[in-house]
Design a protein around this motif. Sequence first.
Motif, PDB file in Angstrom:
ATOM      1  N   VAL A  64      48.863  63.915  19.808  1.00  0.00           N
ATOM      2  CA  VAL A  64      48.176  64.872  18.950  1.00  0.00           C
ATOM      3  C   VAL A  64      48.998  65.061  17.680  1.00  0.00           C
ATOM      4  O   VAL A  64      50.220  64.901  17.689  1.00  0.00           O
ATOM      5  N   TYR A  65      48.303  65.369  16.604  1.00  0.00           N
ATOM      6  CA  TYR A  65      49.008  65.469  15.331  1.00  0.00           C
ATOM      7  C   TYR A  65      48.647  66.734  14.570  1.00  0.00           C
ATOM      8  O   TYR A  65      47.583  67.319  14.762  1.00  0.00           O
ATOM      9  N   GLU A  66      49.570  67.115  13.700  1.00  0.00           N
ATOM     10  CA  GLU A  66      49.384  68.129  12.667  1.00  0.00           C
ATOM     11  C   GLU A  66      49.591  67.385  11.355  1.00  0.00           C
ATOM     12  O   GLU A  66      50.649  66.777  11.148  1.00  0.00           O
ATOM     13  N   PHE A  67      48.605  67.398  10.493  1.00  0.00           N
ATOM     14  CA  PHE A  67      48.648  66.638   9.242  1.00  0.00           C
ATOM     15  C   PHE A  67      48.256  67.585   8.119  1.00  0.00           C
ATOM     16  O   PHE A  67      47.178  68.183   8.171  1.00  0.00           O
ATOM     17  N   GLU A  68      49.149  67.741   7.154  1.00  0.00           N
ATOM     18  CA  GLU A  68      48.914  68.683   6.057  1.00  0.00           C
ATOM     19  C   GLU A  68      48.932  67.948   4.724  1.00  0.00           C
ATOM     20  O   GLU A  68      49.789  67.089   4.505  1.00  0.00           O
ATOM     21  N   THR A  69      47.975  68.278   3.869  1.00  0.00           N
ATOM     22  CA  THR A  69      48.009  67.800   2.494  1.00  0.00           C
ATOM     23  C   THR A  69      48.073  69.013   1.576  1.00  0.00           C
ATOM     24  O   THR A  69      47.548  70.070   1.908  1.00  0.00           O
ATOM     25  N   ASP A  70      48.735  68.838   0.443  1.00  0.00           N
ATOM     26  CA  ASP A  70      48.735  69.935  -0.517  1.00  0.00           C
ATOM     27  C   ASP A  70      47.853  69.567  -1.707  1.00  0.00           C
ATOM     28  O   ASP A  70      47.280  68.467  -1.761  1.00  0.00           O
ATOM     29  N   GLU A  71      47.754  70.470  -2.663  1.00  0.00           N
ATOM     30  CA  GLU A  71      46.850  70.275  -3.800  1.00  0.00           C
ATOM     31  C   GLU A  71      47.228  69.088  -4.667  1.00  0.00           C
ATOM     32  O   GLU A  71      46.388  68.535  -5.365  1.00  0.00           O
ATOM     33  N   SER A  72      48.464  68.632  -4.617  1.00  0.00           N
ATOM     34  CA  SER A  72      48.886  67.490  -5.427  1.00  0.00           C
ATOM     35  C   SER A  72      48.840  66.165  -4.662  1.00  0.00           C
ATOM     36  O   SER A  72      49.203  65.132  -5.217  1.00  0.00           O
ATOM     37  N   GLY A  73      48.416  66.195  -3.396  1.00  0.00           N
ATOM     38  CA  GLY A  73      48.291  64.966  -2.627  1.00  0.00           C
ATOM     39  C   GLY A  73      49.483  64.617  -1.757  1.00  0.00           C
ATOM     40  O   GLY A  73      49.485  63.586  -1.094  1.00  0.00           O
ATOM     41  N   ARG A  74      50.502  65.460  -1.744  1.00  0.00           N
ATOM     42  CA  ARG A  74      51.636  65.217  -0.845  1.00  0.00           C
ATOM     43  C   ARG A  74      51.196  65.506   0.592  1.00  0.00           C
ATOM     44  O   ARG A  74      50.419  66.429   0.845  1.00  0.00           O
ATOM     45  N   ILE A  75      51.732  64.735   1.527  1.00  0.00           N
ATOM     46  CA  ILE A  75      51.376  64.918   2.937  1.00  0.00           C
ATOM     47  C   ILE A  75      52.632  65.092   3.787  1.00  0.00           C
ATOM     48  O   ILE A  75      53.702  64.569   3.463  1.00  0.00           O
ATOM     49  N   THR A  76      52.466  65.831   4.876  1.00  0.00           N
ATOM     50  CA  THR A  76      53.473  65.916   5.932  1.00  0.00           C
ATOM     51  C   THR A  76      52.732  65.827   7.241  1.00  0.00           C
ATOM     52  O   THR A  76      51.591  66.301   7.374  1.00  0.00           O
ATOM     53  N   ALA A  77      53.362  65.233   8.245  1.00  0.00           N
ATOM     54  CA  ALA A  77      52.721  65.089   9.543  1.00  0.00           C
ATOM     55  C   ALA A  77      53.745  65.156  10.648  1.00  0.00           C
ATOM     56  O   ALA A  77      54.911  64.745  10.474  1.00  0.00           O
ATOM     57  N   LYS A  78      53.308  65.681  11.779  1.00  0.00           N
ATOM     58  CA  LYS A  78      54.087  65.670  13.020  1.00  0.00           C
ATOM     59  C   LYS A  78      53.175  65.158  14.122  1.00  0.00           C
ATOM     60  O   LYS A  78      51.994  65.513  14.175  1.00  0.00           O
ATOM     61  N   VAL A  79      53.743  64.311  14.992  1.00  0.00           N
ATOM     62  CA  VAL A  79      52.991  63.734  16.108  1.00  0.00           C
ATOM     63  C   VAL A  79      53.699  64.084  17.405  1.00  0.00           C
ATOM     64  O   VAL A  79      54.918  63.910  17.507  1.00  0.00           O
ATOM     65  N   TYR A  80      52.929  64.566  18.359  1.00  0.00           N
ATOM     66  CA  TYR A  80      53.459  64.979  19.662  1.00  0.00           C
ATOM     67  C   TYR A  80      52.792  64.192  20.773  1.00  0.00           C
ATOM     68  O   TYR A  80      51.603  63.874  20.687  1.00  0.00           O
ATOM     69  N   GLU A  81      53.558  63.923  21.819  1.00  0.00           N
ATOM     70  CA  GLU A  81      52.974  63.339  23.025  1.00  0.00           C
ATOM     71  C   GLU A  81      52.068  64.399  23.662  1.00  0.00           C
ATOM     72  O   GLU A  81      52.388  65.581  23.669  1.00  0.00           O
ATOM     73  N   TRP A  82      50.934  63.965  24.168  1.00  0.00           N
ATOM     74  CA  TRP A  82      50.008  64.880  24.859  1.00  0.00           C
ATOM     75  C   TRP A  82      50.064  64.546  26.333  1.00  0.00           C
ATOM     76  O   TRP A  82      49.706  63.449  26.745  1.00  0.00           O
ATOM     77  N   LYS A  83      50.574  65.471  27.121  1.00  0.00           N
ATOM     78  CA  LYS A  83      50.768  65.214  28.555  1.00  0.00           C
ATOM     79  C   LYS A  83      49.616  65.785  29.348  1.00  0.00           C
ATOM     80  O   LYS A  83      49.048  66.765  29.064  1.00  0.00           O
TER      81      LYS A  83
END
Length: 134
Positions: free
Chosen positions: A115-134
């Motif tokens: 599962v992931y958390e994916f964020e974009t900001d108004e200028s197009g920068r992205i950050t993401a975190k990915v976790y194992e789903w048990k």
Amino acid sequence: MLGELIGEEQGETTGIRVLSTDGGHAVLEASFQATGTLLGASAKDMGTYESVTRADGTLFGQGQGITMTADGETLSWHGDGVGHFTESGGVSWRGAIYYETTAERFAQLNSIAAVYEFETDESGRITAKVYEWK
């Protein structure tokens, strides 16, 4: 249950196209590039997502991409998720991602959902975190 953090990345949106506006529901295609880690290995990730704006203003998206390490190992992935626009003009996504690889170091990812958390900001920068789903 949410498991351990298996990946993190930062990057930028590299392109956006409007694919359709039929029926008042915009369909967009967004591509990105990012660098980070996956199972502790440095990696570069590239992907493209297609998203549709739903009647309630939320987004549904599906995408695919490839993750590559400096050693030449590759993983392909498919994902889907839901998102919403943020007050600052970005988009916040949550969803699931499924990996496929022949690389021994990442073989465990073939048999899990992540599962992931994916964020974009108004200028197009992205950050993401990915976790194992048990």
